[in-house]
Design an enzyme around this catalytic site. Structure first.
Site, PDB file in Angstrom:
ATOM      1  N   HIS A 153       0.635  -1.250   0.057  1.00 47.88           N
ATOM      2  CA  HIS A 153      -0.077   0.230   0.042  1.00 47.88           C
ATOM      3  C   HIS A 153       0.944   1.240  -0.058  1.00 47.88           C
ATOM      4  CE1 HIS A 153      -3.446  -2.816   1.257  1.00 47.88           C
ATOM      5  NE2 HIS A 153      -2.469  -3.309   1.812  1.00 47.88           N
ATOM      6  N   SER A 283      14.601  21.524 -14.332  1.00 45.74           N
ATOM      7  CA  SER A 283      13.380  22.574 -14.427  1.00 45.74           C
ATOM      8  C   SER A 283      14.028  23.897 -14.847  1.00 45.74           C
ATOM      9  CB  SER A 283      12.762  22.785 -13.089  1.00 45.74           C
ATOM     10  OG  SER A 283      12.076  23.745 -12.871  1.00 45.74           O
TER      11      SER A 283
END
Length: 478
Positions: A153, A283
Site C-alpha cells: 500500500h 526545471s
C-alpha cells in the site's frame, strides 16, 4: 531537414529507432510484396504453370527498383494500391508483366507482408527485451544482499533487498518474453488462399489438383522463412492474430510501466535514480531539480501502447464473414505504432537499466528509521524467553510505538522507540543487545537466496541461449 509545414509523427522524429521505422517503411512493405510475387511465380513455375525461369529471374532483378511516382499516378486512375504496384512492377519487368500476381488476390501480398513485418519487428523487440533483462540481472546480483524497505500500500511493511526488488521487474519481463516467443514460434503466413479463402482460383490454374495447390503454399512459406501457413482463412488471416501480437506488446508496456513507476517513486525517496547527463536541466525555474524524465517517458509511452492494443481487439470482433475493409485504416496505424512505441520504451529501458544509480546511505537511513517498529516482534520474543509476559509486553510495545510515532510525525524528531524499550526494565534488554537486534540483514528473509536461485535457475539460461545478441545499449539523444 524536417518539414515544418506538415504533421510528423513523434515516433519517427523523437522516439522510435531507425531500425524499427524501416520495418514499417514503404521500402520494406513494397519490396516484400515483390519478394512474395517472386516466390509465387517461382512456385508456379516449378509446379508446371506457364512461367519461365527467365521471367522469375527478371522479377528477382527488379525487387528493389520501385518507381513510387508511377505507382502513385497509377493508383489515382485505378484506385487500387496492389494493382498499381503490379502495373509498376510490370513496367520494369516487361517479359514477366503477364504472370505477376497470377491467381492471387490482394491479400496475398498485403496480409503475407503484414505477417512478415510483424515477425521481423517482434525479433527486434525480443532482442532489446533480452538486453533489458540482462542489465537488470546484473543489477539484481550486485545488490542482492542490500537491505531496503519493502512496501505494501506504499507504506513501509518489512524489509527486502534492492536486488530482490529488481527480480520482480525481471520476472514480469520474462513472462512477456515467454509470450513473445510463443507468438513468434506460432506465427504462420496467410499463404495463397484466394478471394474468400477457398483457393478456387488456384484450383482452376492447377486443373483441380489439390496436391499442387497445397504444395504451392508450402513452397511460398519455405521461401519466406515460415514453417507453414494458416490452416483456414477467409480472404485475410484472422485479425485475432493482430490482437494477440499487440496483447504481447501491451504486456511489455505494462511491465515497463511498473518498472518506471517504481523508479519514479524511488527517485522521489532519493534511494535510486535513473542516469542523467552532467548538463541535464531538470526545471527551467528550479535549477536543483533532478526529474526522472526517462522513466516518465516510459510511463507515458506505455500508457499509449496499452490503450492502442484495444484497436485490433475491436477490429477482430467486427470482421464480417470472410472479410470487411474496416480493418485497413485502423490496422495500418495501430499495429505500426504499437511496435514503434514498444521499441521506444525498450530503448529507454536499455539506457536506464544500464546506468541505475543507488544511494546506499539514504537507503540505510530510511531502513533504520523504520526498523525499530519492525524489530518489536523479535524484542518481545527475547523478553518472553527471559520470563516476560507476552500480553503485557505487547501492550507496552503498542503504547511505545504510538509515542514514537508521534515524535516522528508531529514533531519531526528521530524515532525513539528503541530508547523507550531499553529504558523499560520490563524488556530486560540493553542498548548493545538492541543494536544486535537492529541489524537490517536479519530482516530480509531469503531475499538474497531468492535472487541467486531466480537468476541462476530462470534468467541465466535465457541469457546463455541468447549470448550472441547481448551487449546492446542505447544513448539518449533527447
Amino acid at each position: 531537414m524536417n518539414n515544418t509545414n506538415s504533421y510528423e509523427s513523434p515516433f519517427c522524429t523523437r522516439y522510435a529507432s531507425e531500425e524499427m521505422q524501416y520495418i514499417f517503411s514503404a521500402d520494406k512493405k513494397f519490396t516484400t510484396w515483390r519478394k512474395l510475387w517472386v516466390a509465387l511465380a517461382r512456385a508456379e513455375m516449378k509446379l508446371g504453370l506457364p512461367v519461365t525461369e527467365a521471367q522469375v529471374k527478371q522479377l528477382e532483378e527488379h525487387i528493389n527498383d520501385i518507381d513510387y511516382d508511377t505507382a502513385a499516378e497509377r493508383e489515382k486512375i485505378v484506385r487500387h494500391d496492389v494493382m498499381s504496384h503490379v502495373y509498376t512492377y510490370g513496367l520494369v519487368c516487361p517479359d514477366a508483366a503477364g504472370i505477376i500476381h497470377l491467381g492471387a488476390t490482394s491479400c496475398y501480398v498485403g496480409d503475407n507482408t503484414d505477417i512478415i513485418i510483424m515477425r521481423d519487428a517482434l525479433k527486434v523487440v525480443r532482442r532489446k527485451l533480452i538486453n533489458v533483462i540482462a542489465n537488470l540481472s546484473d543489477f539484481a546480483m550486485k545488490y542482492k544482499a542490500m537491505p531496503c524497505l519493502a512496501y505494501t500500500h506504499l507504506q513501509p511493511a518489512q524489509l527486502t533487498t534492492v536486488g530482490k526488488r529488481a527480480t520482480l521487474w525481471i520476472n514480469e519481463l520474462l513472462m512477456d518474453l515467454n509470450d513473445l516467443d510463443f507468438r513468434i514460434a506460432n506465427l504462420k503466413l496467410l499463404g495463397s488462399k484466394g478471394t474468400t479463402g477457398t483457393q478456387a482460383s488456384f484450383m482452376e490454374l492447377f486443373e483441380g489438383d489439390s496436391s499442387k495447390v497445397k504444395e504451392l503454399e508450402k513452397m511460398i512459406a519455405d521461401e519466406m522463412g515460415f514453417d507453414g501457413v494458416v490452416p483456414v482463412s477467409g480472404q485475410t488471416y484472422s485479425r485475432k492474430i493482430d490482437s494477440q501480437i499487440l496483447s504481447v506488446l501491451s504486456g511489455i508496456a505494462q511491465s515497463a510501466s511498473k518498472f518506471s513507476n517504481d523508479m519514479r517513486i524511488l527517485q522521489s525517496f532519493k534511494e535510486m535514480e535513473e542516469p542523467r547527463e552532467s548538463k541535464q536541466i531538470g526545471s527551467s525555474a528550479m535549477a536543483y531539480k533532478r526529474n526522472p524524465m526517462r522513466c516518465e517517458r516510459i510511463t507515458s509511452l506505455a500508457r499509449y501502447v496499452m490503450i492502442d492494443s484495444l484497436n485490433p481487439a475491436f477490429t477482430a470482433g467486427t470482421q464480417w464473414f470472410e472479410r470487411t475493409l474496416d480493418d485497413s485504416a485502423n490496422k495500418r496505424i495501430s499495429v505500426a505504432e504499437a511496435f514503434l512505441g514498444v521499441d521506444a520504451i525498450l530503448n529507454i529501458m536499455m539506457n536506464v537499466t544500464d546506468g541505475l544509480i543507488v544511494y546506499p546511505e539514504v537507503i540505510r537511513q530510511r531502513v533504520m528509521n523504520e526498523l525499530p517498529f519492525m524489530a518489536t516482534e523479535n524484542v518481545m520474543m527475547d523478553a518472553v524467553k527471559k520470563g516476560g509476559n507476552r500480553q503485557e509486553l505487547h501492550e507496552r510495545i503498542r503504547e511505545y510505538s504510538m509515542t514514537a510515532g508521534e515524535q516522528v510525525k508531529l514533531y519531526g524528531k528521530k524515532n525513539n522507540l528503541c530508547d523507550l524499550i531499553v529504558n523499560d526494565p520490563m524488556f530486560m534488554t540493553t542498548k548493545e543487545e538492541m543494536d544486535i537486534v537492529l541489524k537490517p540483514e536479519n530482516y530480509t528473509g531469503r531475499s538474497e537466496q531468492q535472487v541467486e536461485e531466480f537468476i541462476s535457475g530462470l534468467v541465466q539460461p535465457v541469457l546463455d541461449e541468447n549470448k550472441d545478441i547481448l551487449g546492446e545499449n542505447f544513448e539518449m539523444k533527447n
